[in-house]
Design an enzyme around this catalytic site. Structure first.
Site, PDB file in Angstrom:
ATOM      1  N   HIS A  52      36.781  37.557  32.013  1.00 40.46           N
ATOM      2  CA  HIS A  52      36.878  37.603  33.465  1.00 40.46           C
ATOM      3  C   HIS A  52      37.999  36.700  33.991  1.00 40.46           C
ATOM      4  O   HIS A  52      38.704  37.048  34.917  1.00 40.46           O
ATOM      5  CB  HIS A  52      35.531  37.193  34.057  1.00 40.46           C
ATOM      6  CG  HIS A  52      35.413  37.450  35.522  1.00 40.46           C
ATOM      7  ND1 HIS A  52      35.108  38.673  36.027  1.00 40.46           N
ATOM      8  CD2 HIS A  52      35.581  36.625  36.584  1.00 40.46           C
ATOM      9  CE1 HIS A  52      35.072  38.608  37.350  1.00 40.46           C
ATOM     10  NE2 HIS A  52      35.363  37.374  37.717  1.00 40.46           N
ATOM     11  N   TYR A  55      41.599  37.278  30.928  1.00 47.34           N
ATOM     12  CA  TYR A  55      42.180  38.588  30.607  1.00 47.34           C
ATOM     13  C   TYR A  55      42.620  38.648  29.152  1.00 47.34           C
ATOM     14  O   TYR A  55      43.610  39.287  28.814  1.00 47.34           O
ATOM     15  CB  TYR A  55      43.358  38.915  31.542  1.00 47.34           C
ATOM     16  CG  TYR A  55      42.934  39.085  32.980  1.00 47.34           C
ATOM     17  CD1 TYR A  55      42.530  40.330  33.455  1.00 47.34           C
ATOM     18  CD2 TYR A  55      42.913  38.022  33.857  1.00 47.34           C
ATOM     19  CE1 TYR A  55      42.104  40.492  34.773  1.00 47.34           C
ATOM     20  CE2 TYR A  55      42.486  38.168  35.170  1.00 47.34           C
ATOM     21  CZ  TYR A  55      42.092  39.404  35.624  1.00 47.34           C
ATOM     22  OH  TYR A  55      41.674  39.563  36.907  1.00 47.34           O
ATOM     23  N   HIS A  99      32.837  43.649  41.587  1.00 51.39           N
ATOM     24  CA  HIS A  99      31.641  42.813  41.502  1.00 51.39           C
ATOM     25  C   HIS A  99      30.522  43.688  40.943  1.00 51.39           C
ATOM     26  O   HIS A  99      29.448  43.816  41.529  1.00 51.39           O
ATOM     27  CB  HIS A  99      31.286  42.197  42.864  1.00 51.39           C
ATOM     28  CG  HIS A  99      31.149  40.719  42.813  1.00 51.39           C
ATOM     29  ND1 HIS A  99      30.273  40.013  43.578  1.00 51.39           N
ATOM     30  CD2 HIS A  99      31.774  39.794  42.039  1.00 51.39           C
ATOM     31  CE1 HIS A  99      30.371  38.718  43.297  1.00 51.39           C
ATOM     32  NE2 HIS A  99      31.281  38.563  42.376  1.00 51.39           N
ATOM     33  N   ASN A 100      30.818  44.291  39.791  1.00 49.15           N
ATOM     34  CA  ASN A 100      29.924  45.305  39.222  1.00 49.15           C
ATOM     35  C   ASN A 100      28.626  44.730  38.677  1.00 49.15           C
ATOM     36  O   ASN A 100      27.541  45.202  39.007  1.00 49.15           O
ATOM     37  CB  ASN A 100      30.633  46.056  38.090  1.00 49.15           C
ATOM     38  CG  ASN A 100      31.927  46.690  38.566  1.00 49.15           C
ATOM     39  OD1 ASN A 100      32.087  46.956  39.751  1.00 49.15           O
ATOM     40  ND2 ASN A 100      32.847  46.927  37.644  1.00 49.15           N
ATOM     41  N   GLN A 318      29.313  29.952  46.803  1.00 45.10           N
ATOM     42  CA  GLN A 318      30.339  30.660  47.559  1.00 45.10           C
ATOM     43  C   GLN A 318      30.920  29.810  48.685  1.00 45.10           C
ATOM     44  O   GLN A 318      30.408  28.738  49.003  1.00 45.10           O
ATOM     45  CB  GLN A 318      29.716  31.923  48.153  1.00 45.10           C
ATOM     46  CG  GLN A 318      29.207  32.879  47.094  1.00 45.10           C
ATOM     47  CD  GLN A 318      30.340  33.583  46.398  1.00 45.10           C
ATOM     48  OE1 GLN A 318      31.013  34.409  46.973  1.00 45.10           O
ATOM     49  NE2 GLN A 318      30.574  33.233  45.151  1.00 45.10           N
ATOM     50  N   ASN A 538      42.482  43.496  39.028  1.00 43.74           N
ATOM     51  CA  ASN A 538      41.366  42.895  38.316  1.00 43.74           C
ATOM     52  C   ASN A 538      40.931  43.857  37.218  1.00 43.74           C
ATOM     53  O   ASN A 538      41.039  45.071  37.365  1.00 43.74           O
ATOM     54  CB  ASN A 538      40.288  42.636  39.386  1.00 43.74           C
ATOM     55  CG  ASN A 538      38.878  42.494  38.874  1.00 43.74           C
ATOM     56  OD1 ASN A 538      38.021  43.280  39.233  1.00 43.74           O
ATOM     57  ND2 ASN A 538      38.632  41.519  38.045  1.00 43.74           N
TER      58      ASN A 538
END
Lengths: 744, 229
Positions: A52, A55, A99-100, A318, A538
């Site tokens: 994430h 890469y 944001h799977n 967040q 992304n």
């Protein structure tokens, strides 16, 4: 849990493995440090070296994408998002992100924080976010579980975007069994700024103070980046604590305060704390500047007691930002945050040398060279092998499919398919008008926003047909770009650049990696020919449910520029009596079509083939016509083909439905279902006043674009030869109620 | 004439109202920060849409305690115009300048779309440029817009001609299918007894320019302007 604070686990190879690090990677960490890492350092390496953040499995393939163009001010990968010059002293910043995994285990918060994260990526560069779009993929909407996913995800996106006051102006969505259990949630944000306001995510200038601003730190989202870097399993529900919880109100305050900060010229750099939170923002800003950095964790504002250094460094709470302040201007920064009632705390400062030192109450808890976490993270060349299923799907001959007798029924079935049907139920939950710039409401081929105070406008479209990519990843990758560009062009905008989100299965599986490489090669080729460089994006791997990988699904966010927003072209028929044209050739292509999938239940064949040169000529023709304000509507033909394209064109967003009388005079050897429902590429439907027919035809001829007059816009009813004859009201009812009737 | 737009933390239609008043209606306009204790030399006060204080607790429930609200109340008691749009309407209810309360939309979903309104009171300072019964097309965008009040209040509202707008069909019919949020008696906008405070859920600032597809909202701004000529 509270007592664990003082009892850090002993770092061993086995512990490194449970952190997702391989034996080789663990050895490499020991070599870099010249010693064993402590527990906090192990955590830091594990998140920064996760797919994430690093890469590591995709980098060599991503290098194939064209990232050059004179319009690019910041290239892909240099900063949090790419920056494109749009003239008049302005630049746009945009990016799409997935944001799977979070959305799969907690749809509402997963989607909401996806939106929050992408908004921060944009304002951290100094731009004001002006629009959001999204790409969603779910399993069949006839299943309750997917209805709940849709309800949760749409609710989460609406909750966040609406509250922050950024309009969600468009999006796209597919429903297919291949996404069962692993929905895809990709969110795009675009911002506009004056060129001189560009802020780098860089910690430069020895002695400059490092500030923490925004929300407090808790244990939410611990290890989120690592969680996103594995496959979902039956037990993924247990990872729910890895999903963050969003507070859009806090984000709104942070957004306003940070933009005020940018204009105050009191800062040298800024970066949001997204994946891997404090760890990622400190190491990346230091690494970009080639400097050292030191922070003191005892200063970090917290919402939970007894947090360990490990937890503070890895928290993905967040709405937090790291700000590098110009020394001497601390007071100005503190005043701005006080005005907005936000915390702004000095955590440390930029240091000489090349280490990131993290202390906690005087004790050094991490001491790592930042480059080791970023540029020098491992990179792997993965094995790629063509998947076995392709030899079967390619052999499929659509000619053997029996042509349906009742074509009206086929069209109604397609209009009732949630992938094709009106998305009104979804976009009405998004505030798509706030900021009063949305001049094309959702439902158009691309959303169009004006830029107040000037003639210019921006168009944006997101696209990506996963089924095409499954059947032919290379063609599918090309088509994703071409279709996004065609949508933008259909509104009269010139495509300028893309962002992409690449959603795939487990890259350790050679067939998945082959799909990935071929899709990227296709995207790269299309971007080169259409001159739309990649500004960033992304990669999301490990999108698998217990039955296997999702379709290889790139989602392309294409931005287009309109010099004069009054030259925009609607996607719907506007005037009774206008002549209807189809531009582009129709071939005997049914593979990968929604018609095959929805009516015949077949997922096979070759998807339509795309000739990029023809695509480019089509774009040029439409843009020339737009400048001359010659065409009254333009609609891209895609899923469901000509018949669905005609039906959609009748249903303008603000008016009563119109009708069309169409007569197709193609050779008798072409099948009716191919003409009506085939998805041949590089085709659009345009309408012109009958006085402009000759001009359109001669311009098309000069551009080498096939051009056929097929009928007229009428007051009501759709007639195509003797094949289709439907009331406009029935078309509208079917198209508009398909999703609500499943959801209510 | 000069207008002031109150900015609460979480306001997000403040800029849209500012743009319409300055660039379209072309009057003087200023922002009023929520921490101020005065609205300044202002004729019209606008409480804009958005999510003041994140809509935590209840829409408008925290904003009513902002220092600026005392000044807004004074402004209203002097008979000067106060316009609350969407979240601004909710704040006016919470602070008691208008009667009633807001419920969640009947669908329990946020809804953003164009709706049609029927002008019920064309004599207030916000509606003089409208004909009685005139139909307006103006968008809404809210999750809690179901107007509610007790029966006595409702009788008073009707008797005093305090209902400014109702949700209707394009041709002016009343019906549940044209009511986007389940509001009592299809109420979309409410005036105070004196007629100088208007709260409305629809957003006139989103329909004041041809480029946005509709200019009906312009008539509300023009009415206020006319009242000041």
């Amino acid at each position: 849990m509270e007592t664990v604070a003082t009892q850090e686990p002993k770092v061993t190879q086995a512990l490194a493995n449970t952190h997702g690090l391989t034996d080789d990677e663990f050895d490499r960490i020991r070599t870099i440090l010249g010693r064993d890492p402590n527990y906090t350092e192990l955590g830091i390496f594990s998140v920064m070296w996760s797919e994430h953040c690093s890469y590591k499995n995709s980098k060599p393939v991503l290098a194939l994408l064209p990232r050059d163009g004179k319009q690019l001010l910041v290239k892909a990968g240099e900063e949090n998002a790419g920056v494109v010059d749009i003239g008049s002293g302005l630049a746009v910043v945009f990016k799409i992100e997935s944001h799977n995994h979070p959305s799969a285990v907690e749809p509402f918060q997963g989607a909401a924080t996806g939106v929050g994260g992408i908004i921060r990526d944009i304002f951290t560069m100094g731009a004001r976010p002006v629009l959001l779009t999204n790409s969603l993929r779910f399993g069949s909407l006839d299943r309750e579980r997917n209805q709940n996913f849709l309800r949760g995800v749409v609710g989460g996106i609406a909750h966040y975007g609406n509250c922050v006051g950024i309009p969600t102006v468009g999006g796209e969505i597919y429903f297919d069994d291949f996404y069962e259990g692993n929905p895809l949630v990709n969110a795009l944000c675009l911002g506009i700024m004056k060129k001189e306001d560009l802020v780098r995510g860089s910690a430069s200038g020895v002695g400059n103070p490092v500030y923490y601003v925004g929300a407090t730190t808790g244990r939410d989202g611990l290890g989120g980046a690592s969680f996103a870097s594995r496959e979902l399993t039956e037990d993924s529900g247990r990872d729910r604590p890895a999903v963050q919880v969003g507070d859009p109100f806090m984000e709104k305050l942070l957004l306003e305060a940070c933009l005020e900060l940018v204009h105050s010229r009191a800062i040298v750099g800024m970066q949001d704390m997204g994946a891997a939170g404090l760890t990622c923002s400190t190491s990346e800003t230091a690494s970009r500047a080639g400097s050292g950095i030191e922070i003191d964790l005892s200063k970090v504002p917290r919402r939970e007691a007894a947090m360990t250094p490990y937890e503070i460094m890895l928290s993905e709470s967040q709405e937090r930002m790291l700000v590098i302040v110009e020394r001497g201007k601390e007071k100005r920064v503190e005043e701005i945050f006080e005005k907005w009632d936000l915390a702004a705390v000095k955590l440390g400062e930029v240091k000489d040398g090349k280490t990131m030192r993290v202390v906690d109450n005087g004790r050094v808890v991490a001491n790592i060279p930042p480059k080791a976490l970023t540029d020098e993270a491992p990179v792997y060349k993965r094995e790629a092998k063509e998947p076995a299923y392709l030899s079967t799907t390619r052999r499929f001959d659509p000619g053997r499919i029996e042509e349906p007798k009742d074509l009206n029924r086929v069209l109604l079935m397609l209009l009732d398919a949630p992938t094709i049907a009106s998305k009104q139920w979804i976009y009405e939950q998004y505030d798509h008008m706030v900021r009063t710039d949305t001049v094309f409401l959702p439902g158009h081929d691309a959303a169009v926003v004006r830029i107040k105070g000037m003639r210019k406008g921006l168009a944006i479209s997101t696209d990506g047909n996963g089924l095409y990519c499954y059947l032919d990843p290379y063609e599918g990758g090309k088509i994703a770009v071409a279709e996004a560009a065609r949508n933008v062009v259909s509104t009269g905008a010139k495509p300028i650049a893309i962002t992409n989100c690449l959603n795939f299965g487990n890259p350790m599986k050679p067939d998945v990696f082959w799909q990935f490489r071929r899709v990227v090669e296709g995207i790269a080729e299309a971007c080169r020919v259409l001159n739309t460089p990649v500004t960033g994006g992304n990669v999301s791997f490990y999108n698998e449910n217990p039955k296997g990988a999702v379709y290889p699904t790139p989602t392309i966010g294409m931005v287009g520029l309109i010099d004069d927003v009054d030259e925009r072209i609607p996607s719907f028929f506007t005037n009774v009596g206008d002549s209807v044209y189809i531009l582009g050739d129709t071939f005997e292509e049914l593979g990968g079509s929604q018609y095959l999938l929805v009516y015949h239940g077949v997922r096979a064949g070759r998807p339509p083939q795309l000739d990029l040169e023809k695509e480019r000529s089509l774009h040029q023709l439409i843009l020339d016509c737009a400048k001359l304000r010659m065409i009254n509507s333009c609609h891209d033909l895609s899923e469901g083909g000509l018949a669905v394209g005609l039906a959609e064109s009748l249903l303008g967003t603000l008016n009563k439905p119109l009708g069309a009388q169409v007569n197709l005079q193609f050779g008798t050897d072409v099948r009716r279902d191919v003409l009506l429902f085939g998805e041949s590429q590089s085709r659009v439907l345009v309408t012109v006043d009958s006085a402009k027919e000759l001009e359109l035809e001669s311009r098309a001829k000069a551009s080498g674009v096939p051009c056929f007059r097929i009928g007229k816009v009428t007051r009501s009813g759709l007639r195509v030869n003797a094949w289709i004859h439907l009331d406009s009201e029935e078309i509208e009812r079917t198209y508009r109620t398909a999703i609500p009737r499943r959801m209510e | 004439m000069k207008a002031g737009i109150v900015v609460f933390p979480g306001s997000n239609c403040d800029r849209d109202c500012f743009h319409v008043l300055r660039d379209v209606v072309k009057i003087d306009v200023a922002y009023i920060w929520h921490k101020s204790t005065s609205v300044g030399e202002i004729d019209l006060v606008v409480l804009p849409g958005g999510f003041s204080y994140g809509d935590y607790l209840r829409c408008g429930a925290i904003a009513r305690f902002s220092p600026v609200m005392e000044a807004v109340e004074r402004h209203a008691r002097l008979g000067r115009p106060v316009l609350g749009i969407c979240n601004g309407f909710q704040i006016l209810l919470e602070v008691g300048l208008l009667p009633g309360a807001m419920l969640r939309n009947k669908s329990l979903r946020f809804v953003c779309k164009h709706v049609h309104l029927k002008t019920e009171n064309a004599r207030s300072m916000f509606t003089t440029r409208l004909e009685p019964g005139e139909i307006l097309k103006i968008p809404i965008a809210h999750g809690e817009g179901g107007y509610f009040c007790d029966e006595r209040t409702l009788e008073e509202l009707e008797a005093n001609n305090q209902i400014a707008f109702r949700y209707v069909s394009e041709t002016g019919e009343l019906g549940d299918e044209f009511n986007p949020n389940g509001s009592l008696r299809h109420i979309a906008g409410v005036l105070n007894k004196e007629g100088n405070v208007l709260g409305m859920m629809p957003h006139p600032e989103r329909s004041s320019e041809q480029i946005l597809g509709c200019e009906d909202g312009r008539k509300i701004w023009d009415s206020i302007l006319e009242a000041y000529r």
